[in-house]
Design an enzyme around this catalytic site. Sequence first.
Site, PDB file in Angstrom:
ATOM      1  N   TRP A   1      17.910  67.320  12.628  1.00  9.42           N
ATOM      2  CA  TRP A   1      17.128  68.322  11.920  1.00  9.42           C
ATOM      3  C   TRP A   1      16.374  69.224  12.894  1.00  9.42           C
ATOM      4  CZ3 TRP A   1      14.353  65.780   7.097  1.00  9.42           C
ATOM      5  CH2 TRP A   1      15.341  65.310   6.213  1.00  9.42           C
TER       6      TRP A   1
ATOM      7  N   LYS B   1      20.096  71.710   9.450  1.00 10.97           N
ATOM      8  CA  LYS B   1      20.773  70.493   9.895  1.00 10.97           C
ATOM      9  C   LYS B   1      21.874  70.871  10.871  1.00 10.97           C
ATOM     10  CE  LYS B   1      19.436  67.864   5.920  1.00 10.97           C
ATOM     11  NZ  LYS B   1      19.421  68.276   4.536  1.00 10.97           N
TER      12      LYS B   1
ATOM     13  N   THR C   1       3.210  77.590 -10.816  1.00 15.84           N
ATOM     14  CA  THR C   1       3.743  77.765  -9.451  1.00 15.84           C
ATOM     15  C   THR C   1       4.654  78.991  -9.482  1.00 15.84           C
ATOM     16  OG1 THR C   1       5.684  76.443  -9.886  1.00 15.84           O
ATOM     17  CG2 THR C   1       3.761  75.275  -9.042  1.00 15.84           C
TER      18      THR C   1
ATOM     19  N   GLU D   1       0.177  72.041  -7.079  1.00 22.75           N
ATOM     20  CA  GLU D   1       0.225  70.698  -7.680  1.00 22.75           C
ATOM     21  C   GLU D   1      -0.838  69.748  -7.118  1.00 22.75           C
ATOM     22  OE1 GLU D   1       2.762  72.511  -6.707  1.00 22.75           O
ATOM     23  OE2 GLU D   1       4.526  72.226  -7.975  1.00 22.75           O
TER      24      GLU D   1
HETATM   25  P1  ADP Z   1       4.421  77.888  -4.607  1.00 19.44           P
HETATM   26  O1  ADP Z   1       5.163  76.589  -4.645  1.00 19.44           O
HETATM   27  O2  ADP Z   1       4.074  78.476  -5.916  1.00 19.44           O
HETATM   28  O3  ADP Z   1       4.834  78.852  -3.520  1.00 19.44           O
HETATM   29  P2  ADP Z   1       1.972  76.919  -3.555  1.00 19.44           P
HETATM   30  O4  ADP Z   1       1.025  77.978  -3.297  1.00 19.44           O
HETATM   31  O5  ADP Z   1       1.591  75.766  -4.342  1.00 19.44           O
HETATM   32  O6  ADP Z   1       3.057  77.546  -4.233  1.00 19.44           O
HETATM   33  O7  ADP Z   1       2.654  76.545  -2.194  1.00 19.44           O
HETATM   34  C1  ADP Z   1       2.710  75.257  -1.698  1.00 19.44           C
HETATM   35  C2  ADP Z   1       3.603  75.211  -0.493  1.00 19.44           C
HETATM   36  O8  ADP Z   1       3.149  76.104   0.531  1.00 19.44           O
HETATM   37  C3  ADP Z   1       3.595  73.859   0.171  1.00 19.44           C
HETATM   38  O9  ADP Z   1       4.447  72.953  -0.482  1.00 19.44           O
HETATM   39  C4  ADP Z   1       4.058  74.195   1.581  1.00 19.44           C
HETATM   40  O10 ADP Z   1       5.460  74.315   1.653  1.00 19.44           O
HETATM   41  C5  ADP Z   1       3.451  75.560   1.807  1.00 19.44           C
HETATM   42  N1  ADP Z   1       2.215  75.402   2.587  1.00 19.44           N
HETATM   43  C6  ADP Z   1       0.954  75.394   2.144  1.00 19.44           C
HETATM   44  N2  ADP Z   1       0.085  75.260   3.168  1.00 19.44           N
HETATM   45  C7  ADP Z   1       0.829  75.164   4.299  1.00 19.44           C
HETATM   46  C8  ADP Z   1       0.533  75.010   5.684  1.00 19.44           C
HETATM   47  N3  ADP Z   1      -0.703  74.951   6.146  1.00 19.44           N
HETATM   48  N4  ADP Z   1       1.570  74.942   6.541  1.00 19.44           N
HETATM   49  C9  ADP Z   1       2.843  75.014   6.114  1.00 19.44           C
HETATM   50  N5  ADP Z   1       3.187  75.177   4.827  1.00 19.44           N
HETATM   51  C10 ADP Z   1       2.199  75.253   3.926  1.00 19.44           C
END
Ligand code: ADP
Length: 540
Positions: A445, A440, A186, A331
């Site tokens: 929220w 917040k 990640t 993940e």
């Molecule tokens: P990193 O944590 O390495 O940036 P990821 O590519 O695994 O990588 O990103 C996952 C995160 O991206 C999710 O937990 C979420 O916060 C965000 N995310 C992914 N797809 C969406 C979506 N369609 N809308 C909003 N947030 C998203």
Amino acid sequence: MLGLMMNEPLRIAGLLEHAAKWHGETEIVSRLAEGGVHRYTYQQAHQRAKQLANALTALTIQNGDRIGTLAWNTHRHFELYYGISGIGAVCHTINPRLFAEQLIYIINHAEDRFIFFDITFLPLAEKLAPHCPKVEAWILLTDRAHMPETSALPDIRCYEDLLAAHSAEFEWPYFDENTASSLCYTSGTTDQPKGVLYSHRSTLLHSYAAALPDCFDCSARDVILPVVPMFHVNAWGIPYLAPMIGCKLVLPGPGLDAASLFELFENEKVTFSAGVPTIWFGLLTFMREKKTRFSTLHKMIVGGASCPPALLKAFDEELGVQIRHAWGMTETSPLGTVNTLKSQQLRLSADEQFAIQTKQGRTIFGVDMKIVDDEGRELPHDGVAFGDLLVRGPFIVRDYFRSPHPGELTADGWFRTGDVATIDPAGFMKITDRSKDVIKSGGEWISSIELENLAVGHPSVAEAAVIGVAHPKWSERPLLVVVRKAGFEVSKEELLAYFEGKVARWWTPEAVEFVDELPHTATGKLLKTKLRQDFADYIF
Ligand code: ADP
């Protein structure tokens, strides 16, 4: 009593073997880092993946060894996916957009024995090599003619030479389907990067799920072009899904600008694509300027970040392309939810349907989810209550690779995504924020994502971010930070007025600031930690 069915382990090599045997003539087309377009078939890809398997065996690669890749979406990277995992080793895709220190950390943490890289990344490899003593050799993904005259790399080898020295006679070995197959870190915006170690079983189950009609809905008749990189979460599983269904695969290499993509979409008659919103905004601008449309592209998955409603609408109404909004993370392999309507929703008005389609979507079989409050109590699926999103399933992470605290991550059987979401009665999940980005205000929220989505709907706004800034009365209030489109003027007051009637009055940002650009992570996401630092002393 056990069932009496064949106990055939799920193996990644089986996907390519299947495609070579039953879709042998179907093409894989790729743009190369050295320039030019390469085309061959699944049958040829399989032969070369077997040559690679022999080459890796000769390099003494053992089951479980990690091999790194620093590469674009190309046929050679595709061969690495299969040749490495096929012999029971681990294909560690490295994201070249990360900072050098992160890359060094990742390569050393993974203990990669070899690194295969595209010519674009030669300067990067030269910079990393002195800090990665365990890497035995750096193998350039090119032919002899394109090998550099000199290089600062201690042991640089040529991929095509390596392959040419080995035969395509190879039987893919059998092993436990839970064997590790690939590794992706990640990006770690606040912490050190963490490795997610996929297995053959998790990868194949994810591929079956991805192919479902309410997911990617692709078939042997499709032509798929993954814009999403093979160096980040396995290009959302497309390099595995394509051979599974036997469709033509088009790999864009380093050509991710709108003009190059459009040319490839048209030349190769692409029907389906997948990528993050930024890419599609670029393409939309290009298409508007050129006053053109796609002749074959009709559906795509947009995820990785919230898909702004304005993008969904524009692709649907102006370009006739259906966007399916999806959510997931490294993940979760990564597919978690995809947005397609249920039959009872087809009776709703176009506006009501559109409101549903902007959410992140419904869970797919293989991913269970729930939202919980601060005490861990499950919240109702009423589309209003929002809480921490937890997931579990056979293609969700159990532990990070070489975690210092094994077992802790999912001790209660659930993985905490770090996202905050609502789930409506029909099961549609909507991300309202990452937990650390929630604002917040006066004990309530506010969703920064919702405000950002609205802001980018304004014709003068190129990009927007909303962060919480300390406020003496309300504890935090939203600050809207905006990049204006080149040549467009808009005042702060006009922007604030734009929110009237669109959100509750107390959600309206307290103030607006204009900037030239917003900070992004290596994967193109807004880097809100940096933004919060920049505006830490902001006074409303
Ligand atoms: P990193 O944590 O390495 O940036 P990821 O590519 O695994 O990588 O990103 C996952 C995160 O991206 C999710 O937990 C979420 O916060 C965000 N995310 C992914 N797809 C969406 C979506 N369609 N809308 C909003 N947030 C998203």
